[in-house]
Motif scaffolding. Sequence first.
Motif, PDB file in Angstrom:
ATOM      1  N   PRO A  71       0.765  -1.151   0.003  1.00 38.49           N
ATOM      2  CA  PRO A  71       0.113  -0.131  -0.130  1.00 38.49           C
ATOM      3  C   PRO A  71       1.017   1.366  -0.050  1.00 38.49           C
ATOM      4  CG  PRO A  71      -0.889  -1.545   1.378  1.00 38.49           C
ATOM      5  CD  PRO A  71       0.343  -2.258   0.909  1.00 38.49           C
ATOM      6  N   ASN A  72       0.441   2.026  -1.073  1.00 38.41           N
ATOM      7  CA  ASN A  72       1.065   3.505  -0.983  1.00 38.41           C
ATOM      8  C   ASN A  72       2.726   3.340  -1.215  1.00 38.41           C
ATOM      9  OD1 ASN A  72      -1.407   4.994  -0.712  1.00 38.41           O
ATOM     10  ND2 ASN A  72      -1.166   4.306   1.499  1.00 38.41           N
ATOM     11  N   GLN A  73       3.242   2.300  -1.923  1.00 32.99           N
ATOM     12  CA  GLN A  73       4.404   2.220  -2.225  1.00 32.99           C
ATOM     13  C   GLN A  73       4.759   1.974  -3.669  1.00 32.99           C
ATOM     14  OE1 GLN A  73       7.005  -0.218   0.250  1.00 32.99           O
ATOM     15  NE2 GLN A  73       5.819   0.096   1.995  1.00 32.99           N
ATOM     16  N   GLY A  74       5.937   1.952  -4.072  1.00 35.61           N
ATOM     17  CA  GLY A  74       6.329   1.506  -5.457  1.00 35.61           C
ATOM     18  C   GLY A  74       6.170   0.094  -5.674  1.00 35.61           C
ATOM     19  N   LEU A  75       6.731  -0.598  -6.907  1.00 39.87           N
ATOM     20  CA  LEU A  75       6.774  -1.826  -7.298  1.00 39.87           C
ATOM     21  C   LEU A  75       8.178  -2.297  -6.758  1.00 39.87           C
ATOM     22  CD1 LEU A  75       4.419  -0.535  -9.209  1.00 39.87           C
ATOM     23  CD2 LEU A  75       5.036  -2.857 -10.297  1.00 39.87           C
ATOM     24  N   GLN A  76       8.044  -3.542  -6.492  1.00 43.32           N
ATOM     25  CA  GLN A  76       9.371  -4.268  -6.021  1.00 43.32           C
ATOM     26  C   GLN A  76       9.330  -5.740  -6.667  1.00 43.32           C
ATOM     27  OE1 GLN A  76       9.501  -4.954  -1.574  1.00 43.32           O
ATOM     28  NE2 GLN A  76      11.348  -6.043  -2.051  1.00 43.32           N
ATOM     29  N   LEU A  77      10.422  -6.035  -7.370  1.00 38.76           N
ATOM     30  CA  LEU A  77      10.508  -7.345  -7.991  1.00 38.76           C
ATOM     31  C   LEU A  77      10.673  -8.424  -6.873  1.00 38.76           C
ATOM     32  CD1 LEU A  77      10.819  -8.377 -11.012  1.00 38.76           C
ATOM     33  CD2 LEU A  77      13.606  -8.326 -10.317  1.00 38.76           C
ATOM     34  N   LEU A  78       9.700  -9.392  -7.254  1.00 36.12           N
ATOM     35  CA  LEU A  78       9.573 -10.607  -6.536  1.00 36.12           C
ATOM     36  C   LEU A  78      10.435 -11.561  -7.176  1.00 36.12           C
ATOM     37  CD1 LEU A  78       5.878 -11.341  -5.533  1.00 36.12           C
ATOM     38  CD2 LEU A  78       7.934 -11.102  -4.146  1.00 36.12           C
ATOM     39  N   LEU A  79      10.275 -11.955  -8.484  1.00 32.29           N
ATOM     40  CA  LEU A  79      11.280 -12.727  -9.318  1.00 32.29           C
ATOM     41  C   LEU A  79      10.999 -12.769 -10.627  1.00 32.29           C
ATOM     42  CD1 LEU A  79       8.583 -14.740 -10.215  1.00 32.29           C
ATOM     43  CD2 LEU A  79       8.736 -15.845  -8.047  1.00 32.29           C
ATOM     44  N   LYS A  80      11.775 -13.354 -11.327  1.00 34.03           N
ATOM     45  CA  LYS A  80      11.883 -13.308 -12.856  1.00 34.03           C
ATOM     46  C   LYS A  80      12.225 -14.520 -13.469  1.00 34.03           C
ATOM     47  CE  LYS A  80      16.607 -11.370 -12.650  1.00 34.03           C
ATOM     48  NZ  LYS A  80      17.533 -10.101 -12.647  1.00 34.03           N
ATOM     49  N   TYR A  81      11.562 -14.720 -14.576  1.00 35.09           N
ATOM     50  CA  TYR A  81      12.050 -15.770 -15.690  1.00 35.09           C
ATOM     51  C   TYR A  81      12.916 -15.378 -16.737  1.00 35.09           C
ATOM     52  CZ  TYR A  81      12.292 -19.962 -18.556  1.00 35.09           C
ATOM     53  OH  TYR A  81      12.704 -20.724 -19.692  1.00 35.09           O
ATOM     54  N   LEU A  82      13.864 -15.922 -16.840  1.00 35.10           N
ATOM     55  CA  LEU A  82      14.860 -15.489 -18.090  1.00 35.10           C
ATOM     56  C   LEU A  82      15.046 -16.434 -19.308  1.00 35.10           C
ATOM     57  CD1 LEU A  82      17.579 -12.982 -16.301  1.00 35.10           C
ATOM     58  CD2 LEU A  82      15.147 -12.572 -17.086  1.00 35.10           C
ATOM     59  N   SER A  83      15.413 -17.552 -18.426  1.00 36.83           N
ATOM     60  CA  SER A  83      15.692 -18.970 -19.189  1.00 36.83           C
ATOM     61  C   SER A  83      15.960 -19.912 -18.374  1.00 36.83           C
ATOM     62  CB  SER A  83      16.881 -18.477 -20.148  1.00 36.83           C
ATOM     63  OG  SER A  83      18.012 -18.482 -19.537  1.00 36.83           O
ATOM     64  N   GLY A  84      16.337 -21.212 -18.866  1.00 34.59           N
ATOM     65  CA  GLY A  84      16.687 -22.359 -17.884  1.00 34.59           C
ATOM     66  C   GLY A  84      15.634 -22.925 -17.109  1.00 34.59           C
ATOM     67  N   SER A  85      15.689 -23.219 -16.020  1.00 33.51           N
ATOM     68  CA  SER A  85      14.667 -23.980 -15.204  1.00 33.51           C
ATOM     69  C   SER A  85      13.404 -23.233 -15.164  1.00 33.51           C
ATOM     70  CB  SER A  85      15.226 -24.452 -13.681  1.00 33.51           C
ATOM     71  OG  SER A  85      14.204 -24.627 -12.942  1.00 33.51           O
ATOM     72  N   THR A  86      12.300 -23.917 -15.376  1.00 29.98           N
ATOM     73  CA  THR A  86      11.045 -23.336 -15.377  1.00 29.98           C
ATOM     74  C   THR A  86      10.414 -22.856 -13.974  1.00 29.98           C
ATOM     75  OG1 THR A  86       9.830 -25.442 -15.713  1.00 29.98           O
ATOM     76  CG2 THR A  86      10.287 -24.334 -17.509  1.00 29.98           C
ATOM     77  N   LEU A  87      11.102 -23.480 -13.242  1.00 28.08           N
ATOM     78  CA  LEU A  87      10.696 -23.325 -11.721  1.00 28.08           C
ATOM     79  C   LEU A  87      11.572 -22.086 -11.028  1.00 28.08           C
ATOM     80  CD1 LEU A  87       8.784 -23.621  -9.261  1.00 28.08           C
ATOM     81  CD2 LEU A  87      10.358 -25.196  -8.611  1.00 28.08           C
ATOM     82  N   VAL A  88      11.163 -20.831 -10.718  1.00 33.70           N
ATOM     83  CA  VAL A  88      12.023 -19.751 -10.292  1.00 33.70           C
ATOM     84  C   VAL A  88      11.700 -19.483  -8.887  1.00 33.70           C
ATOM     85  CG1 VAL A  88      12.769 -18.690 -12.520  1.00 33.70           C
ATOM     86  CG2 VAL A  88      10.541 -18.008 -11.509  1.00 33.70           C
ATOM     87  N   LYS A  89      12.661 -19.005  -7.946  1.00 34.75           N
ATOM     88  CA  LYS A  89      12.298 -18.750  -6.616  1.00 34.75           C
ATOM     89  C   LYS A  89      12.831 -17.236  -6.486  1.00 34.75           C
ATOM     90  CE  LYS A  89      13.039 -23.463  -4.615  1.00 34.75           C
ATOM     91  NZ  LYS A  89      11.737 -23.686  -4.734  1.00 34.75           N
ATOM     92  N   GLY A  90      11.897 -16.562  -5.798  1.00 34.98           N
ATOM     93  CA  GLY A  90      12.191 -15.207  -5.587  1.00 34.98           C
ATOM     94  C   GLY A  90      12.225 -14.883  -4.111  1.00 34.98           C
ATOM     95  N   ILE A  91      12.034 -13.741  -3.795  1.00 35.49           N
ATOM     96  CA  ILE A  91      11.985 -13.229  -2.521  1.00 35.49           C
ATOM     97  C   ILE A  91      10.984 -13.648  -1.580  1.00 35.49           C
ATOM     98  CG2 ILE A  91      13.782 -11.445  -2.906  1.00 35.49           C
ATOM     99  CD1 ILE A  91      11.321  -9.372  -2.491  1.00 35.49           C
ATOM    100  N   ASN A  92      10.955 -13.454  -0.155  1.00 33.05           N
ATOM    101  CA  ASN A  92      10.070 -13.648   0.632  1.00 33.05           C
ATOM    102  C   ASN A  92       9.136 -15.077   0.447  1.00 33.05           C
ATOM    103  OD1 ASN A  92      10.456 -11.162   1.514  1.00 33.05           O
ATOM    104  ND2 ASN A  92       8.678 -10.440   0.227  1.00 33.05           N
ATOM    105  N   GLY A  93       9.956 -16.119  -0.051  1.00 33.16           N
ATOM    106  CA  GLY A  93       9.267 -17.369   0.074  1.00 33.16           C
ATOM    107  C   GLY A  93       8.451 -17.631  -1.388  1.00 33.16           C
ATOM    108  N   PHE A  94       8.394 -16.766  -2.033  1.00 33.42           N
ATOM    109  CA  PHE A  94       7.461 -16.866  -3.137  1.00 33.42           C
ATOM    110  C   PHE A  94       8.280 -17.647  -4.645  1.00 33.42           C
ATOM    111  CE2 PHE A  94       3.686 -14.729  -2.649  1.00 33.42           C
ATOM    112  CZ  PHE A  94       3.912 -13.828  -1.625  1.00 33.42           C
TER     113      PHE A  94
END
Lengths: 118, 116
Positions: free
Chosen positions: A40-63
Amino acid sequence: AQSVTQLDSQVPVFEEAPVELRCNYSSSVSVYLFWYVQYPNQGLQLLLKYLSGSTLVKGINGFEAEFNKSQTSFHLRKPSVHISDTAEYFCAVSPQRAGGTSYGKLTFGQGTILTVHP
Amino acid sequence: DTAVSQTPKYLVTQMGNDKSIKCEQNLGHDTMYWYKQDSKKFLKIMFSYNNKELIINETVPNRFSPKSPDKAHLNLHINSLELGDSAVYFCASSHKFPGQGVNEQFFGPGTRLTVL
């Protein structure tokens, strides 16, 4: 051109329950995929990204998210949510290779509001 | 230290006025962007600059004019403000010039513009 559809506008869950936020995309070229979170009332923060390779990607905060090329999906998951995960989540894509002005352009979905109840 | 900063955070103004929103990034990025988030939270890119050169220019009224004095700054000037301009405007920057790799974008905190 790209388009992104987030299938649920709101997802209410109880604390410690698992959650899945769904994202489907459409593109005539290969894309990179992203999940962003907006508290709320904040900008966007990147959680995770898929670029290539393994189709399962892990991000911050356990996502984590899984890229499924055949279904053109990139669903976001967390096995056990916390109250602090309450926020709006945005799926986005960016073309890997495109002419001039299209490359680097992020196209966002409509957002999914995740509300975690105690 | 704030990576991408915007000023002001809130901007309330009358229809017909001209206003500017400033954006600065201290990440050493080459590319900067402006996004508009409407009342339904839909985010849409408006402009992208790389090293002070306009790269992306979406279908935006020409009342909106981005200005980049140097690669660390991208300001947004809006002339003759209209009610429909009310939104949250986000600045972002990315590490690599489009075409040289993936551009993970870092966002500022947003500027909430209200036109009365």
